[in-house]
Design an enzyme around this catalytic site. Structure first.
Site, PDB file in Angstrom:
ATOM      1  N   ALA A  53      -4.521   4.570 -81.454  1.00 23.79           N
ATOM      2  CA  ALA A  53      -3.117   4.399 -81.060  1.00 23.79           C
ATOM      3  C   ALA A  53      -2.164   4.657 -82.223  1.00 23.79           C
ATOM      4  CB  ALA A  53      -2.906   2.986 -80.525  1.00 23.79           C
ATOM      5  N   HIS A 537      -8.756 -13.512 -88.673  1.00 20.67           N
ATOM      6  CA  HIS A 537     -10.142 -13.239 -88.273  1.00 20.67           C
ATOM      7  C   HIS A 537     -10.426 -13.549 -86.802  1.00 20.67           C
ATOM      8  CE1 HIS A 537     -11.479 -14.029 -92.742  1.00 20.67           C
ATOM      9  NE2 HIS A 537     -10.930 -12.845 -92.586  1.00 20.67           N
TER      10      HIS A 537
HETATM   11  C1  LIG Z   1      -4.105  -8.719 -92.830  1.00 20.25           C
HETATM   12  C2  LIG Z   1      -5.598  -8.812 -92.622  1.00 20.25           C
HETATM   13  C3  LIG Z   1      -6.413  -9.201 -93.681  1.00 20.25           C
HETATM   14  C4  LIG Z   1      -7.800  -9.285 -93.513  1.00 20.25           C
HETATM   15  N1  LIG Z   1      -8.595  -9.498 -94.607  1.00 20.25           N
HETATM   16  C5  LIG Z   1      -9.933  -9.365 -94.496  1.00 20.25           C
HETATM   17  C6  LIG Z   1     -10.762  -9.381 -95.649  1.00 20.25           C
HETATM   18  O1  LIG Z   1     -10.292  -9.463 -96.784  1.00 20.25           O
HETATM   19  N2  LIG Z   1     -12.107  -9.286 -95.471  1.00 20.25           N
HETATM   20  C7  LIG Z   1     -12.672  -9.195 -94.230  1.00 20.25           C
HETATM   21  O2  LIG Z   1     -13.898  -9.171 -94.135  1.00 20.25           O
HETATM   22  N3  LIG Z   1     -11.890  -9.148 -93.118  1.00 20.25           N
HETATM   23  C8  LIG Z   1     -10.548  -9.190 -93.222  1.00 20.25           C
HETATM   24  N4  LIG Z   1      -9.759  -9.071 -92.114  1.00 20.25           N
HETATM   25  C9  LIG Z   1     -10.405  -8.931 -90.797  1.00 20.25           C
HETATM   26  C10 LIG Z   1     -11.009  -7.538 -90.577  1.00 20.25           C
HETATM   27  O3  LIG Z   1     -10.142  -6.536 -91.036  1.00 20.25           O
HETATM   28  C11 LIG Z   1     -11.321  -7.357 -89.079  1.00 20.25           C
HETATM   29  O4  LIG Z   1     -12.251  -8.348 -88.690  1.00 20.25           O
HETATM   30  C12 LIG Z   1     -11.888  -5.989 -88.785  1.00 20.25           C
HETATM   31  O5  LIG Z   1     -10.936  -4.997 -89.056  1.00 20.25           O
HETATM   32  C13 LIG Z   1     -12.341  -5.856 -87.330  1.00 20.25           C
HETATM   33  O6  LIG Z   1     -11.277  -6.158 -86.471  1.00 20.25           O
HETATM   34  P1  LIG Z   1     -11.264  -5.743 -84.947  1.00 20.25           P
HETATM   35  O7  LIG Z   1     -12.624  -5.420 -84.492  1.00 20.25           O
HETATM   36  O8  LIG Z   1     -10.506  -6.812 -84.218  1.00 20.25           O
HETATM   37  O9  LIG Z   1     -10.419  -4.372 -84.862  1.00 20.25           O
HETATM   38  P2  LIG Z   1      -9.208  -3.840 -85.731  1.00 20.25           P
HETATM   39  O10 LIG Z   1      -9.659  -3.613 -87.120  1.00 20.25           O
HETATM   40  O11 LIG Z   1      -8.010  -4.686 -85.533  1.00 20.25           O
HETATM   41  O12 LIG Z   1      -8.954  -2.390 -85.120  1.00 20.25           O
HETATM   42  C14 LIG Z   1      -8.572  -2.096 -83.797  1.00 20.25           C
HETATM   43  C15 LIG Z   1      -8.148  -0.625 -83.768  1.00 20.25           C
HETATM   44  O13 LIG Z   1      -8.015  -0.171 -82.431  1.00 20.25           O
HETATM   45  C16 LIG Z   1      -6.756   0.487 -82.266  1.00 20.25           C
HETATM   46  N5  LIG Z   1      -6.349   0.297 -80.873  1.00 20.25           N
HETATM   47  C17 LIG Z   1      -6.058  -0.884 -80.282  1.00 20.25           C
HETATM   48  N6  LIG Z   1      -5.766  -0.678 -78.974  1.00 20.25           N
HETATM   49  C18 LIG Z   1      -5.882   0.641 -78.748  1.00 20.25           C
HETATM   50  C19 LIG Z   1      -5.712   1.436 -77.589  1.00 20.25           C
HETATM   51  N7  LIG Z   1      -5.379   0.903 -76.408  1.00 20.25           N
HETATM   52  N8  LIG Z   1      -5.892   2.772 -77.698  1.00 20.25           N
HETATM   53  C20 LIG Z   1      -6.244   3.329 -78.894  1.00 20.25           C
HETATM   54  N9  LIG Z   1      -6.415   2.598 -80.027  1.00 20.25           N
HETATM   55  C21 LIG Z   1      -6.248   1.274 -79.949  1.00 20.25           C
HETATM   56  C22 LIG Z   1      -5.858  -0.214 -83.268  1.00 20.25           C
HETATM   57  O14 LIG Z   1      -4.703   0.521 -83.559  1.00 20.25           O
HETATM   58  C23 LIG Z   1      -6.804  -0.379 -84.444  1.00 20.25           C
HETATM   59  O15 LIG Z   1      -6.867   0.787 -85.210  1.00 20.25           O
HETATM   60  C24 LIG Z   1      -8.369  -9.011 -92.233  1.00 20.25           C
HETATM   61  C25 LIG Z   1      -7.548  -8.636 -91.171  1.00 20.25           C
HETATM   62  C26 LIG Z   1      -6.173  -8.524 -91.353  1.00 20.25           C
HETATM   63  C27 LIG Z   1      -5.302  -8.105 -90.195  1.00 20.25           C
END
Ligand SMILES: Cc1cc2nc3c(=O)[nH]c(=O)nc-3n(C[C@H](O)[C@H](O)[C@H](O)COP(=O)(O)OP(=O)(O)OC[C@H]3O[C@@H](n4cnc5c(N)ncnc54)[C@H](O)[C@@H]3O)c2cc1C
Length: 607
Positions: A53, A537
C-alpha cells in the site's frame, strides 16, 4: 537519483496495463512479505506478485539511519493509527505507528534484534501448533541472520548465531551511562547475560544486538530480502502505492482466487488480479484481519452489522489482540553523561550526520534503545511485597522466561522521541513493559470502506495481574536508577507525591525523582495510567491453532476451511512473545516459506 528512476518497483498504473500471470499474490510488504517474496521466487519459476500500500523505502533517509527512527513516526510512510479510548488508561487514545512502505514496520522500527524466550514458542506448540516450538523455529531464526561480531562482545558465542542469512545483525557502541545501567541492574539482582539470543533464554541485563549492516545502515525486511538482485528476478513483481481492498473467492466460496486492488494515492480505480495458486496475507496485525473481514471472512454478526455478506464465518478473526504496554520513566542526569545533544540539537548533530553519510558510522548508528534488563516479577531475589496473603500474585510469564523488560535509553524520551527532556535538563529513560500481558483486545471494522481504519482496542491493563506486574516493573526501574554505579551519573531529587504535578518539568520527572520504597502500588499505578504507551508489538489477530473454535489459521498457516489462502505475519502468533517481535516474525516467514514451497512444488508436479 538514477537508481530510483530505474527502480524495478512498479506502481498501480503499471498494474492496470500489465498482462496478468501470477502464481502467488502476497499482500503487504511486512518483513514476512519480503521474506516470502524472496524465498518463493528464488526457484526462478514461481511467478510472484508482492503488493504494498505504501511507497518504496529506497529514497527515505530517516529509515536508513538507526538514530533517526523516531523521525519516521507521523510521517507520510506511517499509517498513524490510534486506539479506541482505553478505559484503564484514563480514556486516552494511544498512538499506534505502523510502517506504510516497503519493509512495513521493519523500515521504521527501533532495530532491536531479539529471539525472545525459547518457552514462548514451546507454549505455541502446547496450544496445538505442532512443529512451531523452539526446536522447530530455531533453524529459521538462524537461517535469516548474518551476525557480525563486535569488539567488546567477545563473550557472544558466534556458533550460536546465524552467519549466512540475508538479515544483518551486530552490536553498536553503547554509551558509558548505559553500561552503568547494566551494572546497576546486576546490583539490584538481575544477572548479566552476554547474549539474549541463545537457547539459554533471555533473562538478564545486557546490551541489545541491532539489525544494522556493516556500513551502519538499517537492515530491514526490505533491504535484506528485496535486494536489487532479488528485485531484478523476472518472476518477481513488486507493486507499491496499491491498496488491496478485498480477497476474491471462487463462486462456491471455498477457494481464494485473487484480490481486488485500488490506487492508494488516488483512492480509486478498482482492479481484480488473479492468483493461480495462492493468496498470502502479510498485511500485518491490524490490516490482515481488516482485509479478511472486508472480504466476508470473519465473525458473522460483525460482518452483518456492516452489510458485508458473510462468506465464511470465522469467529476469531480480529480477536486475541495482544500488545506490549510500556511506561517511559525519565531520570534526571548530570550534564555530559547522556546523548541529549544528538537528539535535541541539529547543529551538534550535523557532524555526526556527515560522518554517517560518509559511511564512517559514528553516533548515528545507535538505535538509542541500547540496553535492557529482563526479569520475572515473582523472582524472590527482587523482594516484592505480596499484595494480599490470601491471593498471592501469580506471574503470567512462560516457564523460565521473563515477564518484564526494562529498556534503557541514553536520552530523555518524550512523545516517542519527538520531544526532548525539558530545556536545561539532561535525562535517561527507562521503559519497563509487560512482556506477557493477560489483557486481550480486538480489531473490529468501523465500516465496509477499505480506506477507513478499523477500530483498535487492545484493552490494556484489564486484569489486576497486569497492573501488579507493571508496577513491579516500574519499581525495579526506580531501584536501578538509585543503584551503583548508575546513580553517580544521575541528578535525582526527592519528590514525595509524584502525582502532584504543577509544571511540565514535574510532569516529566516526578516519578523518576520519587523514592520507590516510599510509594504505594496505587500511587505508581496512577502514574502508569497517565503515561503508559504502546511498545509497538501487536500480535494474534489471525492466530494459529487447532481449529475454527480457537483460531484463524492452521499449522500450515492456511485459513481454516478455505483453500488457496494463508496468513503469514505477526497476526498468526498464538500468544505474544517475551520481547521484540520482528525476529520471531521473520522466523515464522522463513519456516512458512518452506511449507509453501513444498505445497507449490506438489502443485507444479501435478500441472
Ligand atoms: C515504531 C516501531 C518500532 C518497533 N521496534 C521494534 C524493534 O526494535 N524490534 C522488533 O523486533 N520489533 C519492533 N517493532 C515491531 C516489528 O516491526 C513488527 O512486529 C514487524 O514489522 C511485523 O509486523 P506486522 O506483521 O504487523 O506487519 P507490518 O510490519 O506492520 O507490515 C504490514 C505491511 O503491509 C502493508 N499493508 C497493510 N495493509 C495493506 C493492504 N490492504 N494492501 C497492501 N499492503 C498493505 C503495510 O503498508 C505494511 O508495509 C516495532 C514496530 C514499530 C511500528
Amino acid at each position: 537519483m538514477g537508481k530510483i528512476f530505474s527502480s524495478p518497483v512498479k506502481n498501480f498504473s503499471w498494474l492496470e496495463q500489465a498482462e496478468q500471470d501470477f502464481d502467488v499474490i502476497i499482500v503487504g510488504s511486512s518483513p514476512s512479505g519480503c521474506v516470502l517474496a524472496n524465498r518463493l521466487s528464488e526457484d526462478g519459476r514461481t511467478k510472484v506478485l508482492l503488493i504494498e500500500a505504501g511507497e518504496t523505502n529506497s529514497n527515505k533517509l530517516w529509515t536508513k539511519i538507526p538514530a533517526t527512527w523516531s523521525k519516521t513516526l507521523w510521517s507520510s510512510y506511517d499509517w498513524q493509527h490510534y486506539t479506541a479510548p482505553q478505559k484503564n488508561l484514563n480514556n486516552r487514545k494511544l498512538f499506534w505507528p505502523r510502517g506504510k512502505l516497503l519493509g512495513g514496520s521493519s523500515s521504521i522500527n527501533v532495530l532491536i534484534y531479539h529471539h525472545c524466550a525459547p518457552s514462548d514458542y514451546d507454549k505455541w506448540e502446547e496450544m496445538g501448533c505442532e512443529g512451531w516450538g523452539y526446536e522447530g523455529l530455531r533453524p529459521a531464526l538462524l537461517k535469516s541472520e548474518r551476525y557480525t561480531p563486535h569488539k567488546g562482545h567477545e563473550d557472544v558465542n558466534e556458533s550460536e548465531r546465524g552467519k549466512d542469512g540475508p538479515w544483518q545483525t551486530t552490536f553498536g557502541d553503547a554509551q558509558p551511562i548505559m553500561k552503568n545501567f547494566v551494572s546497576a541492574a546486576e546490583e539490584v539482582g538481575i544477572p548479566y547475560n552476554p547474549d539474549l539470543n541463545t537457547p539459554r533464554g533471555t533473562i538478564g541485563a545486557t546490551q541489545f544486538s541491532t539489525f544494522v549492516d556493516q556500513k551502519g545502515h538499517r537492515s530491514s525486511g526490505a533491504t535484506a530480502y528485496l535486494t536489487p538482485e532479488v528485485l531484478a528476478r523476472p518472476n518477481l513483481t513488486v507493486v507499491t502505492s496499491t491498496l488491496t481492498t478485498k480477497i476474491i473467492l471462487s463462486s462456491d466460496g471455498k477457494r481464494a482466487i485473487g484480490v481486488e486492488v485500488a490506487d492508494d494515492k488516488k483512492r480509486m480505480g478498482r482492479l481484480t488480479i488473479f492468483a493461480k495458486k495462492e493468496v498470502i496475507l502479510t498485511a500485518g496485525t491490524i490490516n490482515t484481519p481488516q482485509l479478511l473481514m472486508l472480504s466476508g471472512i470473519g465473525p458473522k454478526e460483525q460482518l452483518e452489522q456492516h452489510d458485508i455478506p458473510c462468506k465464511h464465518d470465522l469467529p476469531h478473526v480480529g480477536q486475541n489482540l495482544q500488545d506490549h504496554l510500556q511506561v517511559p520513566v525519565l531520570f534526571r542526569a548530570k550534564k555530559g553523561r547522556t546523548m541529549d545533544w544528538l537528539a535535541g540539537n541539529p547543529i551538534m548533530a550535523l557532524p555526526a550526520l556527515i560522518r554517517w553519510l560518509l559511511n564512517l558510522k559514528g553516533p548515528m548508528t545507535t538505535n538509542c534503545a541500547e540496553v535492557a534488563a529482563f526479569f520475572r516479577t515473582d523472582d524472590p531475589k527482587l523482594n516484592f511485597e505480596e499484595p494480599d496473603e490470601k491471593m498471592p500474585y501469580v506471574s503470567n510469564a512462560n516457564p523460565g522466561a521473563p515477564d518484564i523488560e526494562i529498556m534503557g535509553v541514553p536520552v530523555g524520551v518524550v512523545k516517542f522521541g519527538h520531544k526532548q527532556a525539558p530545556k536545561g535538563t539532561n535525562a535517561i529513560t527507562m521503559m519497563p513493559y509487560l512482556l506477557q500481558p493477560e489483557s486481550m483486545g480486538s480489531i473490529t471494522l468501523k465500516s465496509d470502506n477499505p480506506f477507513e481504519y478499523p477500530d483498535i482496542d487492545p484493552n490494556y491493563l484489564s486484569t489486576q495481574t497486569d497492573v501488579t506486574c507493571l508496577v513491579r516493573g516500574v519499581r525495579t526501574a526506580m531501584r536501578i536508577a538509585r543503584a551503583n554505579p548508575l546513580v553517580e551519573d544521575l541528578a535525582l531529587r526527592d519528590v514525595k507525591d509524584p502525582n502532584m504535578v504543577s509544571s511540565e518539568e514535574e510532569d516529566v520527572y516526578n516519578l523518576g525523582d520519587a523514592r520507590e520504597e516510599k510509594l504505594s502500588d496505587e500511587e505508581i499505578a496512577k502514574w502508569c495510567k497517565r503515561k503508559a504507551e504502546t511498545l509497538f508489538h501487536p500480535t494474534g489477530t489471525a492466530r494459529m491453532g487447532r481449529s475454527i473454535e480457537d483460531s484463524v489459521v492452521d499449522t500450515k498457516l492456511k485459513v481454516h476451511g478455505l483453500e488457496g489462502l494463508r496468513v503469514v505475519d505477526a497476526s498468526v502468533f498464538p500468544r505474544t512473545v517475551s520481547g521484540h517481535t520482528m525476529a520471531p516474525v521473520i522466523a515464522v516467514a522463513e519456516k512458512a516459506a518452506d511449507i509453501i514451497k513444498e505445497s507449490l512444488n506438489a502443485d507444479f508436479y501435478h500441472d
